[in-house]
Design a protein around this motif. Structure first.
Motif, PDB file in Angstrom:
ATOM      1  N   GLU A  71       7.956   1.990  -1.871  1.00 45.99           N
ATOM      2  CA  GLU A  71       8.679   0.786  -1.460  1.00 45.99           C
ATOM      3  C   GLU A  71      10.080   1.039  -1.103  1.00 45.99           C
ATOM      4  N   GLY A  91       4.364  -0.397   7.893  1.00 38.25           N
ATOM      5  CA  GLY A  91       5.221  -0.589   6.769  1.00 38.25           C
ATOM      6  C   GLY A  91       6.083  -1.762   7.042  1.00 38.25           C
ATOM      7  N   GLY A 266       1.790  -3.642   7.641  1.00 44.89           N
ATOM      8  CA  GLY A 266       1.676  -2.707   6.657  1.00 44.89           C
ATOM      9  C   GLY A 266       0.545  -3.099   5.857  1.00 44.89           C
ATOM     10  N   ARG A 287       3.137  -2.056  -0.196  1.00 44.58           N
ATOM     11  CA  ARG A 287       2.720  -0.861   0.104  1.00 44.58           C
ATOM     12  C   ARG A 287       1.246  -0.596  -0.593  1.00 44.58           C
TER      13      ARG A 287
END
Ligand code: AMP
Ligand code: GLY
Length: 416
Positions: A71, A91, A266, A287
């Motif tokens: 992150e 992402g 992401g 994530r």
């Protein structure tokens, strides 16, 4: 397709292992990577915060896709930076990463978009926080530091004294720095937890099988909170709850980011509590979960890489990922002293030739004398797949029994 992974932990080792199997992969790279990842990928000496260095490497190595694991680089805008230079990134943008980097942003986003979550109040200063706590009648209550705190910014407060202590620690002593400049006071929810991750290109989402991590250090959920001591995937979720997850969580998340013009390509990770009133989102992460990834990727049979690239390209719609149909259990082995003061340096034995169907993902190890030594809090995870949880557990613990290092700690009840 040449791929660059950003990160160095167990999650990134698992991503590297999975991506490495793709028939469409050219060369695999990882920044900063680790000694174990270097067995699978080129790991140049570039820091994960060195945006210019990373871009220069992408250009020189003809990288077609960057996959960002943790992150922190997302919250610092690495995705925006690279995308701005024409590099394809898996992402989310910095604004998308706020869903994890700010509890206030996440809670208000959920509120605006009708995503079920616990009742909350944002407290902007310690004096106001104390007033609110004095007026609070219901305990336990949950107090969360607004910003990133390596998974330690959440306190379940059983009484007023604990709530006041949390305010003092977060807002005045600033034990997590600026992350405690605001706090969120939240209703305490009860129920079982599960993590649902979905790949997304910002338009549609592809749900991965649900997982459950075990956050406490000791068996039976005793002891302090950790980054995660193990995970199992898939976990059974009743059809009615799954429908709510699809329609009221993931779809409303998609509607929200589209409506608010948030570029999000992401993984969206929803930490969910199955309360008596139905499932509610405890937190979003932006994530792949760690250690969930070490249990989720082994049950994906299909090629992950084209799906990740499709997210970056905005072409995820209609894509599916075939599953193996097995259950995977990942058991974390942590260093002595973890989580408070992990000891580094213990030599690890038994790492080579793991039994068939098991894999060792390194989270915090360093190369030493032709082998590995512990170099972090969570040292490694052993992942094993089986027809059901019992056989996956048996395999994982069988493989773990061969691994030894001084002070090694692990839970015996992962996946039970
Ligand atoms: P978070 O970082 O927000 O996921 O919080 C970490 C852990 O704290 C969660 O996995 C839950 O076990 C617990 N937690 C967070 N929020 C709540 C809540 N509102 N009620 C009960 N437990 C919570
Ligand atoms: N396992 C929890 C997380 O990745 O945040």
């Amino acid at each position: 397709m040449n791929v660059l992974i950003i990160g160095s932990g167990g999650r990134e080792h698992a991503l590297a292992w999975k991506i490495k199997q793709s028939p469409v992969l050219g060369k695999l790279h990882c920044i900063p990577g680790s000694a174990a990842i270097a067995e699978l990928a080129a790991c140049p000496e570039i820091g994960q915060d060195d945006h210019d260095g990373i871009y220069g490497y992408c250009a020189a190595q003809n990288i077609s896709l960057v996959v960002i694991g943790p992150e922190a680089p997302l919250a610092r805008g690495l995705s925006d930076f690279l995308a701005g230079k024409g590099v394809k990134v898996f992402g989310p943008s910095q604004r998308g990463a706020m869903l994890e980097a700010s509890k206030q942003f996440a809670k208000e986003f959920m509120d605006r978009n009708g995503i079920p979550t616990a009742e909350f109040t944002v407290l902007y200063c310690a004096a106001f926080a104390r007033e609110k706590i004095a007026a609070n009648k219901k305990y336990p209550v949950v107090i969360k530091a607004d910003g990133l705190a390596a998974g330690k910014g959440v306190r379940i407060c059983r009484d007023e004294a604990q709530a006041l202590a949390a305010v003092e620690d977060f807002m005045e002593k600033r034990i997590f720095g600026a992350s405690g400049s605001k706090v969120v006071l939240e209703e305490f929810l009860t129920g079982r937890e599960a993590s649902v991750m979905a790949l997304t290109d910002g338009e549609s989402a592809l749900l991965l099988p649900a997982a459950r991590d075990h956050k406490r250090l000791q068996d039976g959920d005793a002891g302090p909170n950790t980054g995660g001591m193990g995970a199992i995937c898939p976990v059974e979720i009743p059809a009615g709850d799954m429908e709510i997850i699809r329609t009221e969580m993931i779809q409303r998340f998609l509607d929200g980011i589209k409506g608010e013009r948030i570029d999000f390509r992401g993984v969206i990770y929803a930490g969910i509590m199955f309360t008596p009133e139905g499932p509610k989102v405890l937190e979003f992460n932006v994530r792949f979960g760690d250690p969930e990834t070490q249990a989720v990727l082994p049950v994906i049979k299909g090629d992950l890489l084209p799906a990740l690239a499709a997210c970056a390209d905005g072409k995820l719609a209609g894509r599916e990922l075939e599953l193996t149909g097995e259950t995977c259990v990942a058991v974390v082995a942590a260093a002595a002293g973890y989580p408070e003061a992990p000891e580094k340096g213990a030599r690890i034995t038994g790492l080579f030739d793991p039994p068939a169907g098991t894999r060792i993902f390194h989270a915090g190890t360093a190369a030493r004398d032709g082998g590995y030594a512990a170099a972090g809090g969570r040292v490694l995870a052993v992942s094993a797949c089986g027809a059901d949880a019992a056989s996956a557990r048996e395999k994982a613990y069988g493989a773990l029994a061969r691994i030894k290092f001084e002070g090694m700690q692990y839970r015996r009840d992962i996946g039970l």
